[in-house]
Design an enzyme around this catalytic site. Sequence first.
Site, PDB file in Angstrom:
ATOM      1  N   GLY A 199       0.861  -1.177   0.000  1.00  0.00           N
ATOM      2  CA  GLY A 199       0.000   0.000   0.000  1.00  0.00           C
ATOM      3  C   GLY A 199       0.901   1.232   0.000  1.00  0.00           C
ATOM      4  CB  ALA A 200       1.019   4.186  -2.242  1.00  0.00           C
TER       5      ALA A 200
ATOM      6  NE  ARG B 157       5.427  -3.522  -4.467  1.00  0.00           N
ATOM      7  CZ  ARG B 157       4.114  -3.638  -4.261  1.00  0.00           C
ATOM      8  NH1 ARG B 157       3.588  -3.352  -3.080  1.00  0.00           N
ATOM      9  NH2 ARG B 157       3.317  -4.036  -5.235  1.00  0.00           N
TER      10      ARG B 157
ATOM     11  CD  GLN C 250      -3.105  -6.949  -3.192  1.00  0.00           C
ATOM     12  OE1 GLN C 250      -3.818  -7.641  -3.912  1.00  0.00           O
ATOM     13  NE2 GLN C 250      -1.930  -6.503  -3.608  1.00  0.00           N
TER      14      GLN C 250
ATOM     15  CG  ASP D 225       0.085   2.041  -5.935  1.00  0.00           C
ATOM     16  OD1 ASP D 225      -1.070   1.641  -6.206  1.00  0.00           O
ATOM     17  OD2 ASP D 225       0.762   1.624  -4.983  1.00  0.00           O
TER      18      ASP D 225
ATOM     19  CG  ASN E  86      -5.097   1.768  -7.592  1.00  0.00           C
ATOM     20  OD1 ASN E  86      -4.397   1.918  -6.592  1.00  0.00           O
ATOM     21  ND2 ASN E  86      -6.277   1.178  -7.538  1.00  0.00           N
ATOM     22  CE  LYS E  87      -2.072  -4.314  -6.463  1.00  0.00           C
ATOM     23  NZ  LYS E  87      -0.695  -4.795  -6.847  1.00  0.00           N
TER      24      LYS E  87
HETATM   25  O1  MRU Z   1       0.604  -3.997  -4.539  1.00  0.00           O
HETATM   26  P1  MRU Z   1      -0.028  -3.234  -3.428  1.00  0.00           P
HETATM   27  O2  MRU Z   1      -0.894  -4.060  -2.558  1.00  0.00           O
HETATM   28  O3  MRU Z   1       0.987  -2.415  -2.657  1.00  0.00           O
HETATM   29  O4  MRU Z   1      -0.971  -2.195  -4.193  1.00  0.00           O
HETATM   30  C1  MRU Z   1      -1.784  -1.338  -3.435  1.00  0.00           C
HETATM   31  C2  MRU Z   1      -2.624  -0.450  -4.261  1.00  0.00           C
HETATM   32  O5  MRU Z   1      -2.627  -0.503  -5.471  1.00  0.00           O
HETATM   33  C3  MRU Z   1      -3.417   0.598  -3.536  1.00  0.00           C
HETATM   34  O6  MRU Z   1      -4.601   0.883  -4.212  1.00  0.00           O
HETATM   35  C4  MRU Z   1      -2.582   1.881  -3.408  1.00  0.00           C
HETATM   36  O7  MRU Z   1      -1.301   1.601  -2.949  1.00  0.00           O
HETATM   37  C5  MRU Z   1      -3.210   2.862  -2.505  1.00  0.00           C
HETATM   38  S1  MRU Z   1      -3.203   2.325  -0.828  1.00  0.00           S
HETATM   39  C6  MRU Z   1      -3.869   3.538   0.121  1.00  0.00           C
END
Ligand code: MRU
Length: 347
Positions: free
Chosen positions: A45-46, A87, A194, A235, A245-246
């Site tokens: 999560g960012a 990352r 997630q 992100d 984003n994801k």
């Molecule tokens: O790969 P992840 O689980 O780190 O990806 C998370 C996401 O894409 C979230 O939508 C993003 O980081 C925002 S979290 C507040």
Amino acid sequence: MRSVEWEAGAVKMIDQRALPWKLEYVRLETVEAVAESIANMTVRGAPAIGASAAFGMALAARQSPATTVEALIDDLRQYGELLNAARPTAVNLAWAVKRLLQIAESGEFNSVDDLREVLLMAAQQVADDDVAINRRIGAWGSSLIDQGATVLHHCNTGALATVDYGTALGVIRAAHEAGTDFHVLLDETRPRLQGSRLSAWELEQLGVSYDIIPDTAAGYYMQNSEVNLILVGADRVAANGDFANKIGTYQLAIMAAAHSIPFYSVAPTSTIDLSLKTGADIPIELRDPAEVTTPYGNPIVPTHFKARNPAFDVSPHRYLSGIVTENGIARPPFSESLRRAVAGDRV
Ligand code: MRU
């Protein structure tokens, strides 16, 4: 509950790989261990990655044997690169590393001990600010959720993805706390799940009404007029409002437009990267294909079967109704509103 915090000379974080089955914590005593925990998604999560990197820099300052401020800054630059490489997509990581490095390079320190102390305070500030910012985001965004609405959410953007409270899931939490009655459809979010593992775990605890749906069912519910609003995180947001984003967010964006469903990204201004003109410049992380064939060590196909695993995609800004930030809801034209939000102006 904080997803990541400083505890007695080490970084303590929830091991998000063990949820929802077990709430376990790991204690990290080196910056290398922090970088590894970001890469292997113990923390994800960012904003949570950003805070972890900030604490990682504070840890690095203590770990370095440097006896002069100059030597310590040199070490911190190298450790910063190590953290940045963990990352690539979420800009909060590089943002936090840069913020701590800039403090170190300010020329204000005469002793390594002073610098170490101030870096720890700065990391703590990043973490504390994140929680306060998320509450502000929640306050702006909660009015988007109407009584009786059904909200579609992707991935996990809650307390776990931040230091606490969450962004898109924080908006959901704020609306729930304000007494709005609504339902949430949680995309399970293949391949790391997630949505079903983490967002459902959070909504269980908050008492918010939800159902997990397969990612592939999102279009079905939109077509049947069962989705009133879509909330996702980000992100990295480029200057024109394109955002990464994801993986799977892009197809939601297109389907939202096809069905005229309001589609919002929710993100702190630390996720906005004005140095990138458009989303085409956002680096996309490609993860191990084994996460697709063998999620969490459980093979769902023979492990030699071929797979691909891009972790993020980019949604063009034209599909966005707005971006909810701590300074208000940025609206098109985003090149204008995002610049003001980042400058700290109310949008
Ligand atoms: O790969 P992840 O689980 O780190 O990806 C998370 C996401 O894409 C979230 O939508 C993003 O980081 C925002 S979290 C507040």
